[in-house]
Scaffold this motif. Structure first.
Motif: not given
Lengths: 261, 369
Positions: B268-273
């Motif tokens: 989720m962090r890599t998607y900047a969610a």
């Protein structure tokens, strides 16, 4: 600094503070990855190759030196959704179908429904997964799950693909097959790929450049430019050229170890 | 037939034969004759004929038929007999063995058709449940157990059917108002608080001990206080239910929110969610098995809480009120009728929550096929 560098690291260092004292995961790493490169990071466990990839992805913060991704800080690059990340295991969400797993980043990034459907169909086709859209992750084999996770990383069309031992948990036959598919995909999409592995044949077969790393402290010991052509059939691995590069990688790995043991 | 089945068949027929020789009971102070209980004679005949199974095969449903005739005979004999005798109890034992044999043979069948298989998986527990009621009826009426101690199920059933309007208003008051509203408020607010606690370490230190404390409060102390605060009507009962259901949900939801793996969260962090996207698309679905666990625990806790809370001041309606007053008036059959309502409502409530759980967490290894 080259103009078209996608990743540029200078004197990069990362030290974890633990109860047993500081652990130098990365130290004095200098690295340039150009656009369209396929760069592999290879080394024994504990050499910081995964940590380096995580620093590029802004999943870890460096404690020394500087690093830019697409000319900006890793955090800015992450917020701009500059890269797709493939983890060691597929990490698909079991309550979503394969198609909805691939659509997950698209939902988060606010693509329209029609655009989502179109992109899911396109990337599923790219990784040869057409036909299993409605299945759930736990109904697929490990290789298919990992392909779905690659499709998920490709879905939003980031130019940079970060892959952390994506095929490490798969058997040799499936791994060979997926390696071939990955090369094909790289040729078709012209993406920049940073690839972590601990397999010498995999690194040599896939990469235009191989970064050899060694542990304690994690550092780069050698960077080997591959002289293999971009077009690589599976049996290229029997050629003297291939074996020569593999030999150099092995030498590099041994050199990193020599004054340890 | 297995050895157990042969033994059961032999014993069942033998007991029926012995029963014929023993006094069946008394009518008007003298021993009754077998002619007063014709269906039991029929049962004995069938029981003896069933011994033919040792020469030729008999369908399992044949045992089912003998079992039903026996049950009808035993129940109808109670209408003529004043006091059951040794012969009667032998008949009871014989018929019970026939029921056991029937269920044994029925479960041994491996029907191919899925619909038949489903019916089979229903009929075995059904026979078991019905036999508990039958034995209850036979023992309480056959040996004249005082109804204050234990009324026969037929009496409870009659009282149940005769008091439907009262039972319905009690059900409305206690279940549809206090239980359901308290359950929704308690579980819902606990889930919200769990999310807040999960988000802030400050709340984690402050609120979790408070939740712990509240769960340790004795209900008999809390219920009267709630009556003071919220009045005699259902809101005070709902408040007790809120207190009872809050903690199980809080603990489970906090554990559930920690269920997503580091890798899933990194993704989720890599998607900047954002926080809410991560919560909604990852952490709540991953927490669902835990949340449903709490919802199932709470479904029974809520009913217990609401009924007991009505013992501490209530308007003249409600299941707990009815139980406490009818016990005082020795109307034990009415108490049992309320208990039956509570048992039915509680099981149905639990069953519905479990069904929703299966639909929502279909992906969890414990559910998926």
């Amino acid at each position: 600094m080259s103009a078209d560098a996608v990743i540029e690291a200078r004197g990069l260092g990362l030290t974890f503070e633990t109860n047993d004292g500081p652990v130098h995961a990365l130290s004095e790493v200098n690295l340039t990855v150009g656009k369209g490169d396929f760069v592999s990071f290879i080394g024994p466990s504990g050499c910081g190759k995964t940590t380096l990839l995580r620093v590029i992805a802004d999943l870890e913060r460096p404690t020394a030196g500087s690093i830019t991704v697409n000319g900006v800080t890793p955090e800015e690059a992450r917020l701009a959704r500059a890269y797709g990340y493939v983890f060691q295991s597929a990490a698909l969400y079991p309550w979503r179908t394969i198609a909805r797993n691939v659509a997950l980043p698209l939902e988060i990034m606010g693509f329209s429904k029609a655009e989502q459907a179109e992109r899911v169909a396109r990337t599923m086709e790219l990784v040869n997964l057409t036909g299993v859209e409605k299945r759930f992750p736990w109904q697929l084999s490990g290789g298919m799950q990992q392909r779905a996770s690659i499709a998920r990383a490709l879905a939003f069309d980031a130019d940079l693909l970060l892959m952390d031992e994506p095929f490490g948990a798969l058997d040799e036959i499936v791994r060979d097959h997926l390696n071939g598919q990955l090369l094909e995909l790289w040729a078709r999409t012209n993406k920049t790929i940073a690839f972590v592995t601990h397999s010498i044949p995999e690194a040599v077969y896939l990469s235009t450049r191989i970064v050899v790393m060694s542990p304690r402290p994690g550092r780069v010991t050698d960077v080997i430019e591959s002289s293999l052509p971009r077009e690589r059939p599976l049996d290229i691995r029997e050629t003297p050229e291939f074996l020569d590069i593999a030999h150099r990688v092995r030498e590099g790995l041994r050199a990193g170890h020599s004054y340890e043991d | 037939m297995t050895r157990l089945q042969r033994f059961l068949a032999l014993m069942a027929s033998l007991l029926a034969a012995i029963a014929l020789a023993l006094p069946v009971g008394t009518v008007g102070g003298v021993d009754a004759s077998l002619r007063d209980v014709p269906v039991l004679i029929l049962f004995a005949v069938f029981a003896l004929v069933s011994l033919l199974r040792f020469c030729r095969s008999v369908d399992p449903w044949g045992d089912g038929l003998v079992m039903v005739i026996g049950a009808v005979g035993l129940l109808s004999a109670l209408r003529t007999l004043e006091m059951a005798g040794a012969g009667y109890w032998c008949f009871v034992a014989s018929d019970w063995l026939f029921a056991w044999l029937f269920v044994e043979r029925l479960s041994a069948l491996r029907p191919l058709h899925p619909a038949v298989r489903n019916a089979q998986s229903l009929i075995v527990p059904l026979i078991f449940g019905v036999w508990i009621l039958i034995l209850w009826e036979l023992v309480t009426r056959g040996s004249n157990v005082p109804t204050v101690l234990l009324p026969p199920p037929s009496m409870i059933g009659e009282r149940f059917m005769a008091s439907l309007p009262i039972l319905w208003v009690d059900f409305q008051q206690t279940f549809l108002k206090a239980v359901l509203i308290g359950y929704a408020l308690g579980s819902g607010s606990a889930l919200v608080v769990a999310i807040a606690i999960d988000r802030s370490p400050f709340l984690q230190r402050g609120l979790l001990p408070v939740g712990n404390l509240v769960s340790a409060l004795p209900m008999i102390g809390v219920a009267p206080i709630m009556v003071m605060w919220f009045g005699f009507d259902w809101p005070s009962k709902a408040a007790v239910v809120v207190i009872m259901t809050f903690f199980p949900m809080l603990v489970n939801a906090i554990a559930g929110l920690g269920q997503s793996s580091v890798m899933e969260r990194d993704l989720m962090r890599t998607y900047a969610a954002g926080y809410w996207q991560t919560l909604w698309k990852l952490r709540l679905p991953a927490a669902a098995p835990f949340i449903f666990n709490a919802l199932k625990i709470n479904s029974t806790l809520a009913l217990i809480g609401a009924i007991v809370a009505e013992f501490f001041g209530t308007p003249i309606v409600g299941m707990g009120f009815r139980i406490s007053t009818e016990v005082g008036r020795m109307n034990v059959d009415m108490v049992w009728a309320e208990i039956a309502v509570a048992a039915l409502a509680g099981s149905a409530f639990f069953g519905i929550v479990a069904l929703i759980e299966r639909a929502v967490t279909f992906w969890h290894p414990s559910v998926r096929q």
